[in-house]
Design an enzyme around this catalytic site. Structure first.
Site, PDB file in Angstrom:
ATOM      1  N   HIS A  67     -29.967  -3.545  -5.468  1.00  0.00           N
ATOM      2  CA  HIS A  67     -30.807  -4.017  -4.381  1.00  0.00           C
ATOM      3  C   HIS A  67     -32.142  -3.284  -4.391  1.00  0.00           C
ATOM      4  O   HIS A  67     -32.259  -2.204  -4.943  1.00  0.00           O
ATOM      5  CB  HIS A  67     -30.112  -3.865  -3.019  1.00  0.00           C
ATOM      6  N   GLY A  68     -33.106  -3.943  -3.794  1.00  0.00           N
ATOM      7  CA  GLY A  68     -34.433  -3.354  -3.735  1.00  0.00           C
ATOM      8  C   GLY A  68     -35.217  -3.910  -2.565  1.00  0.00           C
ATOM      9  O   GLY A  68     -34.865  -4.948  -2.004  1.00  0.00           O
TER      10      GLY A  68
END
Length: 151
Positions: A67-68
Site C-alpha cells: 500500500h501507498g
C-alpha cells in the site's frame, strides 16, 4: 466504504507473471495506472516502494498487502492479483507470496486507510478465502470471488 466498492474488474488479475518483488510492484502499478488514468505508473510504484522500505507488507501465508499514499489524489485505488508462481517478498514468515491486494489512498485519508487495510487483512487472513483465491483460473472468477466475499 465497502471493499467491493474499491475493486474493479480492470484491477483484478489472475496469474500475473512475476519473478521478483520489484517486478510484482511494477505490475500492480501498471494495472492501477491503466485502469485509473489520473494516476501515473511511476508515482504509484514510488508510493509502494517507499512503504516497502519501512517494512515488508508481506503478512505471511503467501499474502501481501502492499500500500501507498498518493499526494495529489482523492481517489482510492485497489488492485488484487495472484501470481503464476509465488515470489520472494520478504514476508514476516519468510514464505514466498502469490496473493497481493494493493491499496493506494489519498495522503489525507489515514483513518479510512487503516480501516480498509484491516478489512483486507481479515478477508485474506481467512484460510478458506485464500484457498479459494488461489484456485481461481481467470481474472473474472477472481473478481467475482473477491467482491462476493468482501464487505
Amino acid at each position: 466504504m465497502k471493499l467491493e466498492q474499491l475493486l474493479s474488474p480492470d484491477c483484478t488479475v489472475c496469474a500475473v507473471p512475476g519473478t521478483s518483488k520489484k517486478g510484482v510492484l511494477q505490475q500492480i502499478s501498471r494495472i492501477a495506472a491503466n485502469a485509473f488514468k489520473t494516476a501515473k505508473e511511476k508515482e504509484l510504484l514510488n508510493a509502494l516502494i517507499a512503504r516497502e522500505k519501512l517494512s515488508s507488507t508481506g503478512i505471511g501465508k503467501g499474502i501481501a498487502i502492499p500500500h501507498g499514499r498518493l499526494l495529489d489524489s482523492q481517489q482510492i485505488i485497489a488492485v488484487l492479483i495472484t501470481t503464476e508462481t509465488p515470489v520472494s517478498f520478504d514476508a514476516i514468515d519468510d514464505q514466498p507470496v502469490d496473493i497481493f491486494f494493493a491499496l493506494f489512498v489519498p495522503e489525507d485519508h489515514c483513518h479510512q486507510h487503516l480501516q480498509t487495510l484491516a478489512a483486507i487483512a481479515a478477508f485474506l487472513g481467512d484460510k478458506d478465502n485464500a484457498r479459494r483465491l488461489r484456485k481461481c483460473t481467470n481474472s473474472k472468477q477472481l473478481f467475482e470471488l473477491a467482491t462476493n466475499q468482501l464487505d
